[in-house]
Scaffold this motif. Structure first.
Motif, PDB file in Angstrom:
ATOM      1  N   PHE A   1       0.995  -0.866   0.190  1.00 53.65           N
ATOM      2  CA  PHE A   1      -0.036  -0.287   0.264  1.00 53.65           C
ATOM      3  C   PHE A   1       0.274   1.122   0.131  1.00 53.65           C
ATOM      4  O   PHE A   1       0.649   1.880  -0.992  1.00 53.65           O
ATOM      5  CB  PHE A   1      -0.615   0.014   1.597  1.00 53.65           C
ATOM      6  N   SER A   2       1.713   1.057   0.304  1.00 45.34           N
ATOM      7  CA  SER A   2       2.979   2.191   0.953  1.00 45.34           C
ATOM      8  C   SER A   2       3.949   2.413  -0.339  1.00 45.34           C
ATOM      9  O   SER A   2       3.473   3.678  -1.073  1.00 45.34           O
ATOM     10  CB  SER A   2       3.310   1.986   2.086  1.00 45.34           C
ATOM     11  N   ALA A   3       4.448   1.378  -0.887  1.00 44.26           N
ATOM     12  CA  ALA A   3       4.509   1.405  -2.228  1.00 44.26           C
ATOM     13  C   ALA A   3       3.946   2.021  -3.027  1.00 44.26           C
ATOM     14  O   ALA A   3       4.087   2.906  -4.383  1.00 44.26           O
ATOM     15  CB  ALA A   3       5.497   0.078  -2.493  1.00 44.26           C
ATOM     16  N   THR A   4       2.475   1.731  -3.236  1.00 44.12           N
ATOM     17  CA  THR A   4       2.234   2.320  -4.595  1.00 44.12           C
ATOM     18  C   THR A   4       1.465   3.525  -4.167  1.00 44.12           C
ATOM     19  O   THR A   4       1.472   4.359  -5.163  1.00 44.12           O
ATOM     20  CB  THR A   4       0.345   1.956  -4.545  1.00 44.12           C
ATOM     21  N   ILE A   5       1.440   4.335  -3.130  1.00 44.52           N
ATOM     22  CA  ILE A   5       1.422   5.884  -2.837  1.00 44.52           C
ATOM     23  C   ILE A   5       2.252   6.304  -3.220  1.00 44.52           C
ATOM     24  O   ILE A   5       2.579   7.151  -4.107  1.00 44.52           O
ATOM     25  CB  ILE A   5       1.180   5.727  -1.158  1.00 44.52           C
ATOM     26  N   ASP A   6       3.696   5.754  -3.016  1.00 38.13           N
ATOM     27  CA  ASP A   6       5.138   6.220  -2.940  1.00 38.13           C
ATOM     28  C   ASP A   6       5.098   6.707  -5.012  1.00 38.13           C
ATOM     29  O   ASP A   6       5.814   7.835  -5.487  1.00 38.13           O
ATOM     30  CB  ASP A   6       5.740   5.626  -2.805  1.00 38.13           C
ATOM     31  N   ILE A   7       4.900   5.303  -5.257  1.00 38.72           N
ATOM     32  CA  ILE A   7       4.387   5.105  -6.952  1.00 38.72           C
ATOM     33  C   ILE A   7       3.195   6.133  -7.991  1.00 38.72           C
ATOM     34  O   ILE A   7       3.928   6.925  -8.582  1.00 38.72           O
ATOM     35  CB  ILE A   7       4.391   3.927  -7.553  1.00 38.72           C
ATOM     36  N   ALA A   8       2.554   6.427  -7.247  1.00 38.61           N
ATOM     37  CA  ALA A   8       1.534   7.566  -7.671  1.00 38.61           C
ATOM     38  C   ALA A   8       1.843   8.873  -7.453  1.00 38.61           C
ATOM     39  O   ALA A   8       1.164   9.718  -7.586  1.00 38.61           O
ATOM     40  CB  ALA A   8       0.338   7.015  -6.827  1.00 38.61           C
ATOM     41  N   GLU A   9       2.448   9.330  -6.039  1.00 38.54           N
ATOM     42  CA  GLU A   9       2.746  10.220  -5.990  1.00 38.54           C
ATOM     43  C   GLU A   9       4.583  10.606  -6.628  1.00 38.54           C
ATOM     44  O   GLU A   9       5.060  12.286  -6.372  1.00 38.54           O
ATOM     45  CB  GLU A   9       2.695  10.680  -4.180  1.00 38.54           C
ATOM     46  N   GLY A  10       4.729   9.932  -7.523  1.00 39.13           N
ATOM     47  CA  GLY A  10       6.044   9.530  -8.928  1.00 39.13           C
ATOM     48  C   GLY A  10       7.344  10.176  -7.330  1.00 39.13           C
ATOM     49  O   GLY A  10       8.387  10.602  -7.427  1.00 39.13           O
TER      50      GLY A  10
END
Length: 54
Positions: free
Chosen positions: A42-51
């Motif tokens: 979940f955290s990695a997905t947020i980081d990817i989405a936020e660039g």
């Protein structure tokens, strides 16, 4: 969901380990591990989405 063959084997291996577990602490460890993995993903997905990760 279709998994690659090696992941199907890995999934089956873990399913068999869960099925054969008789120790309560061992059984409790499985959902604890899955909970950690879920929030890491979940955290990695947020980081990817936020660039933040590329």
């Amino acid at each position: 969901m279709t998994l690659p063959l090696h992941q199907q084997f890995e999934k089956q291996k873990f399913a068999a380990a869960i099925e054969s577990a008789s120790d309560l602490d061992e059984i409790k460890g499985v959902p604890a591990m899955l909970l950690n993995l879920y929030y890491q993903q979940f955290s990695a997905t947020i980081d990817i989405a936020e660039g933040k990760l590329g």
